[in-house]
Design an enzyme around this catalytic site. Structure first.
Site, mmCIF file in Angstrom:
data_model
loop_
_atom_site.group_PDB
_atom_site.id
_atom_site.type_symbol
_atom_site.label_atom_id
_atom_site.label_comp_id
_atom_site.label_asym_id
_atom_site.label_seq_id
_atom_site.Cartn_x
_atom_site.Cartn_y
_atom_site.Cartn_z
ATOM 1 N N ARG A 156 -30.201 -2.211 -49.876
ATOM 2 C CA ARG A 156 -29.789 -0.882 -50.329
ATOM 3 C C ARG A 156 -30.856 0.088 -49.838
ATOM 4 O O ARG A 156 -32.020 -0.285 -49.663
ATOM 5 C CB ARG A 156 -29.719 -0.824 -51.857
ATOM 6 C CG ARG A 156 -28.729 -1.780 -52.496
ATOM 7 C CD ARG A 156 -28.777 -1.658 -54.014
ATOM 8 N NE ARG A 156 -27.792 -2.520 -54.678
ATOM 9 C CZ ARG A 156 -28.044 -3.734 -55.145
ATOM 10 N NH1 ARG A 156 -29.267 -4.253 -55.027
ATOM 11 N NH2 ARG A 156 -27.103 -4.445 -55.736
ATOM 12 N N LYS A 180 -31.434 -3.369 -58.290
ATOM 13 C CA LYS A 180 -31.021 -2.617 -59.469
ATOM 14 C C LYS A 180 -31.581 -3.260 -60.734
ATOM 15 O O LYS A 180 -31.618 -4.487 -60.845
ATOM 16 C CB LYS A 180 -29.489 -2.572 -59.556
ATOM 17 C CG LYS A 180 -28.842 -1.696 -58.489
ATOM 18 C CD LYS A 180 -27.349 -1.625 -58.692
ATOM 19 C CE LYS A 180 -26.706 -0.662 -57.705
ATOM 20 N NZ LYS A 180 -25.249 -0.566 -57.887
ATOM 21 N N HIS A 252 -25.706 2.570 -46.528
ATOM 22 C CA HIS A 252 -24.966 1.451 -47.113
ATOM 23 C C HIS A 252 -24.035 0.786 -46.099
ATOM 24 O O HIS A 252 -23.691 -0.388 -46.246
ATOM 25 C CB HIS A 252 -24.150 1.926 -48.312
ATOM 26 C CG HIS A 252 -23.677 0.802 -49.188
ATOM 27 N ND1 HIS A 252 -24.494 0.199 -50.120
ATOM 28 C CD2 HIS A 252 -22.491 0.155 -49.246
ATOM 29 C CE1 HIS A 252 -23.821 -0.772 -50.714
ATOM 30 N NE2 HIS A 252 -22.609 -0.818 -50.204
ATOM 31 N N ARG A 255 -25.686 -2.232 -44.787
ATOM 32 C CA ARG A 255 -25.654 -3.345 -45.753
ATOM 33 C C ARG A 255 -24.282 -4.021 -45.741
ATOM 34 O O ARG A 255 -24.188 -5.251 -45.730
ATOM 35 C CB ARG A 255 -25.983 -2.784 -47.141
ATOM 36 C CG ARG A 255 -25.889 -3.761 -48.306
ATOM 37 C CD ARG A 255 -26.433 -3.067 -49.552
ATOM 38 N NE ARG A 255 -26.011 -3.674 -50.809
ATOM 39 C CZ ARG A 255 -26.642 -4.669 -51.406
ATOM 40 N NH1 ARG A 255 -27.710 -5.217 -50.838
ATOM 41 N NH2 ARG A 255 -26.229 -5.139 -52.567
ATOM 42 N N HIS A 278 -26.005 -9.346 -55.836
ATOM 43 C CA HIS A 278 -24.890 -9.022 -56.721
ATOM 44 C C HIS A 278 -24.871 -9.988 -57.906
ATOM 45 O O HIS A 278 -24.979 -11.196 -57.719
ATOM 46 C CB HIS A 278 -23.550 -9.144 -55.981
ATOM 47 C CG HIS A 278 -23.327 -8.064 -54.978
ATOM 48 N ND1 HIS A 278 -22.480 -8.218 -53.901
ATOM 49 C CD2 HIS A 278 -23.828 -6.808 -54.880
ATOM 50 C CE1 HIS A 278 -22.479 -7.094 -53.190
ATOM 51 N NE2 HIS A 278 -23.292 -6.234 -53.763
ATOM 52 N N TYR A 287 -17.189 -5.865 -51.354
ATOM 53 C CA TYR A 287 -17.979 -5.332 -50.253
ATOM 54 C C TYR A 287 -17.685 -6.041 -48.941
ATOM 55 O O TYR A 287 -17.764 -5.454 -47.874
ATOM 56 C CB TYR A 287 -19.477 -5.480 -50.562
ATOM 57 C CG TYR A 287 -20.018 -4.391 -51.438
ATOM 58 C CD1 TYR A 287 -20.614 -3.260 -50.895
ATOM 59 C CD2 TYR A 287 -19.930 -4.474 -52.823
ATOM 60 C CE1 TYR A 287 -21.103 -2.252 -51.705
ATOM 61 C CE2 TYR A 287 -20.419 -3.475 -53.637
ATOM 62 C CZ TYR A 287 -20.998 -2.369 -53.070
ATOM 63 O OH TYR A 287 -21.483 -1.374 -53.873
#
Length: 306
Positions: A156, A180, A252, A255, A278, A287
């Site tokens: 990211r 995250k 992104h 990615r 994830h 994705y």
């Protein structure tokens, strides 16, 4: 709206401490609530989040639906549902004013994917001779290394700009990434990415006067401070325009391309999930899309009745 401010502040603390969300995600959640506060203010509606009725919230959503697309509307509804669920969790309310609201149906939006040729063209378009005279920063060399790392490790943009020297484990062939909610993962690093990082660190970064607090940050601007996400967005946008790519891309996109290329070359979803960081493999499936041509190739190669 003072009553809203205190509840929002407590909600932000909950998102940070209890759910471990990043400052970025918390800001997005808060934006949706503040939009509702703005609606109440404009319409002179004096009501606290504890007393606000279903009808008022529904009217707000109805008005918003005239201004935004279904995807944005769905995001706002989701953000408000989370807020009112928190209020119920904390025993401030017994019911949610969002219960009867349906999220608009939206199609799965798949971002543009870059081919390997696209990525090569974008990186080749970087002017490697570009330098900031005052600081001596070889901007072109830095930008090439950033894009190689972004794509090579599937990061990211927030992970890229916060990458540290102490996160590099070249001997082991891994990079430690803080994603995250400050969750860490180890991502394999390829020889090409490692080569460019070694060149940048050894001959570009070490020439800069690094500002205090950024001694461990890998990617620096001309003032010796860490890069911002906006800077990386601009670099990529300018390169896409330079080569007339014809696609709207962002950091992104690199990615997403990283994951798609891995899958097309035989990697399994579980491995890609771990590399992307994830929590749910469902997110990885969103994705990582496959075109029909690749699905046909998979069927022809692996099905027993081919």
């Amino acid at each position: 709206m003072d009553s809203w401010k205190s509840y929002i502040k407590n909600y932000q603390s909950y998102l940070k401490i209890e759910r471990g969300l990043s400052a970025n995600t918390i800001a997005n959640y808060t934006f949706d609530i503040e939009r509702l506060c703005g609606y109440l203010s404009v319409n002179a509606i004096e009501v606290s989040p504890i007393k606000i009725s279903d009808e008022t919230v529904q009217q707000f959503i109805y008005d918003v639906s005239k201004q935004v697309n279904p995807r944005s509307q769905a995001r706002i509804i989701s953000g408000l549902k989370s807020f009112f669920s928190y209020l119920i969790f904390e025993d401030y309310r017994n019911t949610s004013p969002m219960e009867l609201l349906e999220t608009p149906k939206i199609g799965r939006k798949l971002p543009d994917t870059l081919s390997l040729s696209d990525i090569d063209r974008l990186i080749a378009a970087i002017d490697l001779s570009r330098m900031d005279v005052a600081s001596g920063l070889k901007i072109g060399e830095r930008d090439r290394t950033m894009l190689e790392t972004l794509y090579g490790c599937g990061l990211r943009v927030s992970e890229l700009v916060t990458l540290k020297m102490s996160d590099l484990f070249f001997d082991e062939g891994f990079v430690r990434v803080t994603g995250k909610g400050n969750k860490q993962r180890f991502v394999p690093i390829g020889h090409v990415t490692q080569k460019y990082l070694e060149i940048y660190i050894g001959s570009v970064r070490n020439q800069l006067s690094v500002q205090k607090g950024h001694e461990d940050t890998i990617f620096l601007n001309r003032r010796g401070k860490g890069m911002t996400r906006a800077m990386v967005f601009t670099i990529i946008k300018d390169l896409a325009e330079k080569i007339k790519l014809g696609k709207k891309i962002s950091p992104h996109t690199f990615r997403h391309s990283f994951a798609t290329h891995l899958l097309e070359n035989g990697a399994d979803l579980r491995s890609i999930q771990l590399m992307l960081g994830h929590e749910s493999i469902t997110t990885t499936e969103i994705y990582v899309h496959l075109d029909r041509k690749h699905l046909t190739q998979v069927m022809n190669k692996f099905h027993p009745r081919k």
